[in-house]
Design an enzyme around this catalytic site. Structure first.
Site, PDB file in Angstrom:
ATOM      1  N   ASP A 105      45.807  16.330  45.175  1.00 28.53           N
ATOM      2  CA  ASP A 105      46.108  14.951  44.807  1.00 28.53           C
ATOM      3  C   ASP A 105      46.909  14.845  43.515  1.00 28.53           C
ATOM      4  OD1 ASP A 105      46.018  12.226  45.470  1.00 28.53           O
ATOM      5  OD2 ASP A 105      44.289  11.855  44.177  1.00 28.53           O
ATOM      6  N   ASP A 143      47.768  14.465  52.468  1.00 26.59           N
ATOM      7  CA  ASP A 143      48.723  14.139  51.399  1.00 26.59           C
ATOM      8  C   ASP A 143      49.389  15.352  50.747  1.00 26.59           C
ATOM      9  OD1 ASP A 143      48.136  11.493  51.853  1.00 26.59           O
ATOM     10  OD2 ASP A 143      46.936  11.225  50.040  1.00 26.59           O
ATOM     11  N   ASP A 292      38.215   4.569  47.375  1.00 27.80           N
ATOM     12  CA  ASP A 292      39.405   5.352  47.051  1.00 27.80           C
ATOM     13  C   ASP A 292      39.378   5.837  45.606  1.00 27.80           C
ATOM     14  OD1 ASP A 292      40.698   5.002  49.576  1.00 27.80           O
ATOM     15  OD2 ASP A 292      41.258   2.971  48.958  1.00 27.80           O
TER      16      ASP A 292
END
Length: 313
Positions: A105, A143, A292
Site C-alpha cells: 500500500d 493494488d 478502509d
C-alpha cells in the site's frame, strides 16, 4: 496442402477451444464458502441483542466472502490450510486474498508486508503449498500492480519478479486454485496499461485478473473495463477471465472519496456466473463493514458502517 490446411484450421480453432475450456471450468467449482469466522459473523455472535444484528447477520455475515491473509496471520501454512480445509470439509470453494507484498500500500493506511523479497517468496510458497490439490479462489496482492508507480526502478522490477514467482508457485503447488492478479479499478489504469502490467507480472500462468477490490466502481463501469483489459490481453495472445468485487458498489463511488465514504451500499451478492460471462464471478473480496482506515483502523469491523451500507446511507 491438406496437412497445411489442417494446421491452419487448428490454429484458428485453438483460441476458441481455449476459451471454451476457460469459461466453462468455473462452473465445475463447488459453491462459494461462507466463512463462519468472518469479522461480521464474529460480531453478530457476540452481539445478539444489538438492534442491527439481524440485518448484519442475514445481509453480510451469511454471504460468502474472502478471507485476507498477511503479516498478521501467523504461520501462513497453518492459517491457509485450516481455512481451505474447513471449506473443503463443507464441500465449498473458499476465496482467499494474499496481501503481504513488501512495501504494501505504498506505506499508506494498509502499510506493512513481508520484510524482504526472500521473506515474501517463502511466505507465498507456503501459502500455495497449503492449498495443495484442493480447490480455491485466490486474489493476489490487491493494488500492488497499479501502485507500481510509487516504487523506483529497482522496486518495480523486484515487485514484478515476486508476482511471477507467486504465479509459478500456485501453478506448481496449488493446481486446483483459480489465481487472479489484481489490477485495480476502472478509474485507475488505461486498459492497455493494465494489460501490459499483467503480462509483466506473469498473468499468462494465472486464471485471470481481479477488479474493484475494496473500491466502489459500479458494475456498469467495471464490467466493460474488464472486457477492455481482456481484449488488450487477447491482442497479446492471452485469453483470460476476470472477477469483480461487488461488495460495496451498489451506489457507486462518492466522487473521489475512497476511505469509508458515506452513502455507499452493498452490491450484487457473490455468484459464479454462467459460462462465457464477463466477469465470470462477482465476489465479495472486501468484507462490507470493515473500515478502509478512516472510521476505524484498516480492516476493523464497524457495525455502524455495515448497517449503513445495507441501506445505503
Amino acid at each position: 496442402m491438406k496437412l497445411k490446411h489442417t494446421k491452419s484450421l487448428a490454429r484458428r480453432l485453438l483460441p476458441a477451444l481455449l476459451l471454451a475450456v476457460s469459461v466453462t471450468a468455473a462452473a465445475a467449482l463447488p459453491p462459494l464458502y461462507v466463512d463462519p469466522q468472518s469479522t461480521a459473523a464474529i460480531w453478530a455472535r457476540n452481539n445478539p441483542s444489538d438492534g442491527r444484528v439481524t440485518d448484519i447477520r442475514n445481509r453480510i455475515a451469511n454471504q460468502p466472502g474472502a478471507r485476507w491473509f498477511g503479516d498478521w496471520s501467523g504461520g501462513i501454512g497453518a492459517a491457509v490450510g485450516n481455512f481451505v480445509g474447513a471449506a473443503a470439509a463443507n464441500g465449498r470453494t473458499p476465496v482467499l486474498v494474499a496481501y503481504n507484498i513488501p512495501a504494501r500500500d505504498c506505506g499508506q493506511f494498509s502499510a506493512g508486508g513481508a520484510g524482504s523479497l526472500q521473506a515474501y517468496r517463502d511466505w507465498i510458497r507456503a501459502f500455495a503449498a497449503a492449498i495443495g490439490n484442493r480447490q480455491a479462489i485466490v486474489v493476489l496482492e490487491p493494488d500492488a500492480l497499479p501502485q507500481l508507480d510509487c516504487l523506483d526502478a529497482a522496486g518495480k522490477s523486484a515487485r514484478l519478479e515476486l508476482f511471477r514467482y507467486a504465479v509459478a508457485q500456485f501453478t506448481a503447488l496449488a493446481p486446483g486454485a483459480y489465481l487472479y492478479l489484481d489490477i485495480g479499478n476502472s478509474a485507475w489504469l488505461a486498459p492497455t496499461v493494465a494489460a501490459a502490467r499483467l503480462v509483466d507480472a506473469g498473468v499468462a500462468g494465472a486464471r485471470g485478473f481481479s477488479l474493484n477490490v475494496s473500491n466502489y466502481r459500479t458494475d456498469a463501469e467495471s464490467n466493460p473495463y474488464g472486457v477492455a483489459v481482456a481484449n488488450a490481453l487477447r491482442q497479446r495472445g492471452l485469453q483470460k477471465n476476470f472477477v469483480v468485487d461487488t461488495s460495496r458498489n451498489g451506489n457507486g463511488p462518492n466522487g473521489t472519496q475512497w476511505c469509508d465514504p458515506a452513502g455507499r451500499k452493498l452490491g450484487v451478492t457473490p455468484s459464479m456466473n454462467a459460462a462465457g460471462s464477463a466477469p465470470e464471478m462477482a465476489l465479495w473480496i472486501k468484507s462490507p463493514g470493515e473500515s478502509d482506515g478512516c472510521a476505524a483502523a484498516a480492516g476493523t469491523f464497524s457495525p455502524e458502517l455495515a448497517y449503513k451500507m445495507i441501506y445505503g446511507f
